[in-house]
Scaffold this motif. Structure first.
Motif, PDB file in Angstrom:
ATOM      1  N   LEU A 175       0.826  -1.201   0.000  1.00 12.76           N
ATOM      2  CA  LEU A 175       0.000   0.000   0.000  1.00 12.76           C
ATOM      3  C   LEU A 175       0.862   1.252   0.000  1.00 12.76           C
ATOM      4  CD1 LEU A 175      -3.086   0.410   0.049  1.00 12.76           C
ATOM      5  CD2 LEU A 175      -2.885   0.840   2.499  1.00 12.76           C
ATOM      6  N   ALA A 176       0.503   2.182  -0.879  1.00 10.98           N
ATOM      7  CA  ALA A 176       1.214   3.457  -0.943  1.00 10.98           C
ATOM      8  C   ALA A 176       0.785   4.345   0.215  1.00 10.98           C
ATOM      9  CB  ALA A 176       0.908   4.145  -2.267  1.00 10.98           C
ATOM     10  N   GLU A 177       1.700   5.207   0.675  1.00  7.12           N
ATOM     11  CA  GLU A 177       1.373   6.160   1.724  1.00  7.12           C
ATOM     12  C   GLU A 177       0.267   7.090   1.232  1.00  7.12           C
ATOM     13  OE1 GLU A 177       3.499   9.696   4.381  1.00  7.12           O
ATOM     14  OE2 GLU A 177       4.703   8.396   3.076  1.00  7.12           O
ATOM     15  N   GLY A 178      -0.758   7.245   2.031  1.00  2.16           N
ATOM     16  CA  GLY A 178      -1.876   8.092   1.642  1.00  2.16           C
ATOM     17  C   GLY A 178      -2.962   7.359   0.886  1.00  2.16           C
ATOM     18  N   ASP A 179      -2.745   6.098   0.573  1.00  3.22           N
ATOM     19  CA  ASP A 179      -3.737   5.306  -0.138  1.00  3.22           C
ATOM     20  C   ASP A 179      -4.558   4.503   0.855  1.00  3.22           C
ATOM     21  OD1 ASP A 179      -4.663   5.090  -2.679  1.00  3.22           O
ATOM     22  OD2 ASP A 179      -3.066   3.817  -3.428  1.00  3.22           O
ATOM     23  N   ALA A 180      -5.853   4.381   0.610  1.00  2.00           N
ATOM     24  CA  ALA A 180      -6.734   3.589   1.473  1.00  2.00           C
ATOM     25  C   ALA A 180      -6.662   2.123   1.068  1.00  2.00           C
ATOM     26  CB  ALA A 180      -8.165   4.094   1.367  1.00  2.00           C
ATOM     27  N   PRO A 181      -6.664   1.203   2.020  1.00  2.00           N
ATOM     28  CA  PRO A 181      -6.657  -0.214   1.663  1.00  2.00           C
ATOM     29  C   PRO A 181      -7.931  -0.624   0.955  1.00  2.00           C
ATOM     30  CG  PRO A 181      -7.032   0.057   4.017  1.00  2.00           C
ATOM     31  CD  PRO A 181      -6.696   1.421   3.489  1.00  2.00           C
ATOM     32  N   GLU A 182      -7.822  -1.624   0.117  1.00  2.00           N
ATOM     33  CA  GLU A 182      -9.003  -2.155  -0.563  1.00  2.00           C
ATOM     34  C   GLU A 182      -9.904  -2.836   0.459  1.00  2.00           C
ATOM     35  OE1 GLU A 182      -9.854  -1.720  -3.815  1.00  2.00           O
ATOM     36  OE2 GLU A 182      -8.147  -0.353  -3.755  1.00  2.00           O
ATOM     37  N   PRO A 183     -11.222  -2.670   0.349  1.00  6.77           N
ATOM     38  CA  PRO A 183     -12.137  -3.183   1.370  1.00  6.77           C
ATOM     39  C   PRO A 183     -12.275  -4.701   1.313  1.00  6.77           C
ATOM     40  CG  PRO A 183     -13.365  -2.222  -0.440  1.00  6.77           C
ATOM     41  CD  PRO A 183     -11.918  -1.916  -0.704  1.00  6.77           C
ATOM     42  N   LEU A 184     -12.746  -5.247   2.434  1.00 10.95           N
ATOM     43  CA  LEU A 184     -12.963  -6.685   2.525  1.00 10.95           C
ATOM     44  C   LEU A 184     -13.957  -7.159   1.477  1.00 10.95           C
ATOM     45  CD1 LEU A 184     -12.505  -9.375   4.014  1.00 10.95           C
ATOM     46  CD2 LEU A 184     -14.337  -8.701   5.602  1.00 10.95           C
ATOM     47  N   ALA A 185     -14.955  -6.333   1.152  1.00  4.43           N
ATOM     48  CA  ALA A 185     -15.954  -6.731   0.159  1.00  4.43           C
ATOM     49  C   ALA A 185     -15.298  -7.039  -1.179  1.00  4.43           C
ATOM     50  CB  ALA A 185     -16.990  -5.630  -0.011  1.00  4.43           C
ATOM     51  N   ARG A 186     -14.281  -6.270  -1.550  1.00  2.01           N
ATOM     52  CA  ARG A 186     -13.590  -6.559  -2.805  1.00  2.01           C
ATOM     53  C   ARG A 186     -12.812  -7.869  -2.710  1.00  2.01           C
ATOM     54  NH1 ARG A 186      -8.826  -3.172  -6.122  1.00  2.01           N
ATOM     55  NH2 ARG A 186      -8.316  -4.958  -7.439  1.00  2.01           N
ATOM     56  N   VAL A 187     -12.139  -8.075  -1.588  1.00  2.50           N
ATOM     57  CA  VAL A 187     -11.377  -9.320  -1.417  1.00  2.50           C
ATOM     58  C   VAL A 187     -12.302 -10.529  -1.571  1.00  2.50           C
ATOM     59  CG1 VAL A 187     -10.030 -10.705   0.208  1.00  2.50           C
ATOM     60  CG2 VAL A 187      -9.641  -8.229   0.051  1.00  2.50           C
ATOM     61  N   ILE A 188     -13.450 -10.476  -0.893  1.00  2.25           N
ATOM     62  CA  ILE A 188     -14.405 -11.587  -0.986  1.00  2.25           C
ATOM     63  C   ILE A 188     -14.915 -11.734  -2.410  1.00  2.25           C
ATOM     64  CG2 ILE A 188     -16.670 -12.409  -0.227  1.00  2.25           C
ATOM     65  CD1 ILE A 188     -16.095 -10.999   2.468  1.00  2.25           C
ATOM     66  N   GLY A 189     -15.240 -10.612  -3.041  1.00  5.55           N
ATOM     67  CA  GLY A 189     -15.727 -10.658  -4.425  1.00  5.55           C
ATOM     68  C   GLY A 189     -14.712 -11.277  -5.363  1.00  5.55           C
ATOM     69  N   GLU A 190     -13.443 -10.928  -5.190  1.00  4.22           N
ATOM     70  CA  GLU A 190     -12.401 -11.521  -6.032  1.00  4.22           C
ATOM     71  C   GLU A 190     -12.278 -13.024  -5.782  1.00  4.22           C
ATOM     72  OE1 GLU A 190      -9.352  -7.750  -6.679  1.00  4.22           O
ATOM     73  OE2 GLU A 190      -8.930  -9.210  -5.097  1.00  4.22           O
ATOM     74  N   GLU A 191     -12.345 -13.420  -4.524  1.00  6.79           N
ATOM     75  CA  GLU A 191     -12.254 -14.851  -4.211  1.00  6.79           C
ATOM     76  C   GLU A 191     -13.388 -15.623  -4.878  1.00  6.79           C
ATOM     77  OE1 GLU A 191     -10.102 -14.587   0.190  1.00  6.79           O
ATOM     78  OE2 GLU A 191     -12.287 -14.660   0.044  1.00  6.79           O
ATOM     79  N   GLN A 192     -14.579 -15.052  -4.881  1.00 10.43           N
ATOM     80  CA  GLN A 192     -15.719 -15.721  -5.512  1.00 10.43           C
ATOM     81  C   GLN A 192     -15.514 -15.874  -7.020  1.00 10.43           C
ATOM     82  OE1 GLN A 192     -18.664 -12.929  -4.157  1.00 10.43           O
ATOM     83  NE2 GLN A 192     -19.374 -14.264  -2.504  1.00 10.43           N
ATOM     84  N   VAL A 193     -15.043 -14.815  -7.666  1.00  9.94           N
ATOM     85  CA  VAL A 193     -14.825 -14.883  -9.114  1.00  9.94           C
ATOM     86  C   VAL A 193     -13.739 -15.891  -9.449  1.00  9.94           C
ATOM     87  CG1 VAL A 193     -14.113 -13.568 -11.148  1.00  9.94           C
ATOM     88  CG2 VAL A 193     -15.661 -12.532  -9.475  1.00  9.94           C
TER      89      VAL A 193
END
Length: 467
Positions: A175-193
């Motif tokens: 993660l870059a300084e000043g960048d927000a982490p990707e949310p858990l919803a995206r992680v779960i969505g990627e795992e499903q795909v």
């Protein structure tokens, strides 16, 4: 239209040869039409601003070349303005369909999961207006599109081929300084795909390994298909003529950044490296030109002037020029005019900018991360830099400048290994093999109904796609 056929190629997945559903000499049917899903960004958008970047270039180049081979492509993307026509012919055989899903304006990428039902309904309704079998393959780009493709695959009984382009777990790990982490919803969505896709297309072996290790992807269904570069558009040319066209002095030392202005892409690191070069060699100030081509995007939109303010604090405003995103022909001129292209990203799934620069004969200094290990041949077409120290980038840039002619020749050779035609060769093979597996009953889904979507789609509210 009669089926086009070709011999089955010996293509491989990340875990070795895929199980054959036919004898090796068997022939595979090629798709006649592909549904390409690009929910959050349109192939018609200008790369380098907003959410438009390398993925847009990928969809454009692949779609055009598929159509040239007689494979029609419908690209479904969310409409972001009421002024957009419902249907646009991007090129012969490629139709872009603007889908109404949520308000046209005011929605960011993080707001789009709530609009996936409306978007999916529109895609299914468009297909339901045709005879069964209208689409042979779904190719989804980014996880949002993968969620839509998952349902389309199940409704239509066709394979889902998915390209992630970026992965939340990988981005969060760097993660870059000043960048927000990707949310858990995206992680779960990627795992499903990842679980549902019939083929996962990775840009590099490194990305394929990340899919297998971090997402538990099936290595037999995970393929490495590098992107390409348009070698006709991005090609070497007269550097001095290019400098005249972009307004750069003939004797300037030109450093170039191309990309979206956001923490992930780290253009600030180039400015810091330039300041270090000037501190080490004050006489360089008369010749140094730093060109930053792009516009704020993502978390960079929160502070659109942050990079300009950094230039003021570093005392480099007199050597830095900020330019808006450029159309491809003008972008090629900027690559040709530069001495060095700098790609200091925190992570890249591939790094098309690096490849485009090299195709124009411009060596690259890039971060030693992700797909840049593939996009840049370290020591041959440019240099890869470990870590985030501006002094290391300044030193790498100086080394490239002393060996520029040799590295420029290596850059051209390296870029010539990549072409969009080769990319499409591999994608067509992947489509055909996935179709064959499904037809033979060895795929992820067996079509057990004639066309259930024709009834089911009427039950899904919201969303329209013009024909």
């Amino acid at each position: 239209m009669p089926a086009r056929r070709h011999p089955r190629p010996p293509w491989r997945g990340a875990g070795g040869p895929l199980p054959s559903v036919h004898p090796p000499a068997a022939e595979l049917r090629l798709p006649g039409r592909v549904a390409t899903l690009s929910v959050h960004t349109s192939p018609l958008d200008q790369p380098g601003a907003g959410d438009a970047g390398g993925m847009n270039v990928y969809v454009v180049e692949v779609s055009r070349r598929l159509a040239e081979r007689g494979i029609a492509v419908d690209v479904f993307t969310r409409a972001t303005s009421s002024d957009l026509p419902p249907v646009v012919e991007m090129s012969p055989g490629v139709t872009v369909r603007h889908v109404s899903a949520g308000p046209f304006e005011g929605l960011g990428k993080d707001d789009l999961p709530a609009q996936l039902c409306a978007f999916t309904a529109a895609v299914l309704r468009e297909e339901a207006q045709h005879e069964p079998g209208h689409f042979d393959v779904v190719h989804s780009h980014y996880w949002l599109s993968g969620q839509v493709g998952w349902l389309a695959r199940d409704r239509w009984g066709v394979p889902l081929v998915h390209s992630a382009h970026t992965l939340a777990k990988v981005k969060n790990a760097a993660l870059a300084e000043g960048d927000a982490p990707e949310p858990l919803a995206r992680v779960i969505g990627e795992e499903q795909v990842v679980d549902e896709a019939d083929r996962l297309v990775a840009n590099t072996a490194d990305e394929a390994d990340q899919l297998v290790r971090w997402y538990d992807a099936d290595p037999r269904r995970t393929l490495v298909v590098p992107p390409g570069v348009d070698l006709q558009r991005f090609s070497p040319g007269d550097r001095q003529a290019a400098r005249r066209r972009v307004g750069v002095p003939a004797d300037a030392v030109v450093l170039l950044f191309v990309g979206r202005i956001q923490p992930l892409k780290a253009p600030d690191l180039l400015l810091q490296a330039a300041a270090r070069m000037l501190a080490d060699d004050p006489a360089l100030r008369d010749r140094l030109q730093v060109l930053v081509v792009g516009a704020p995007s993502g978390s960079g939109l929160a502070e659109p002037q942050r990079l300009q303010e950094l230039a003021v604090r570093l005392g480099v405003t007199d050597v830095v020029r900020f330019l808006p995103p450029q159309p491809p022909e003008q972008l090629a001129e900027h690559y040709r005019a530069a001495d060095v292209a700098v790609v200091p990203s925190h992570n890249e799934s591939f790094g098309l900018v690096a490849l485009e620069a090299q195709a124009c004969g411009t060596p690259v200094v890039a971060a030693a991360v992700g797909g840049l290990h593939t996009a840049v041949d370290d020591g041959v077409s440019g240099l890869l830099v470990e870590g985030r120290d501006p002094a290391d980038y300044a030193a790498a840039i100086r080394r490239v400048l002393t060996r520029r002619e040799l590295l420029a020749a290596g850059a051209r050779r390296h870029a010539s290994r990549f072409s969009w035609d080769r990319t499409v060769d591999s994608l067509v093979d992947a489509y055909a093999a996935a179709m064959a597996e499904m037809a033979a009953g060895t795929g992820r889904l067996l079509p057990t109904r004639e066309h259930a979507a024709r009834d089911a789609v009427r039950l899904l509210p919201g969303g329209t796609a013009a024909r």
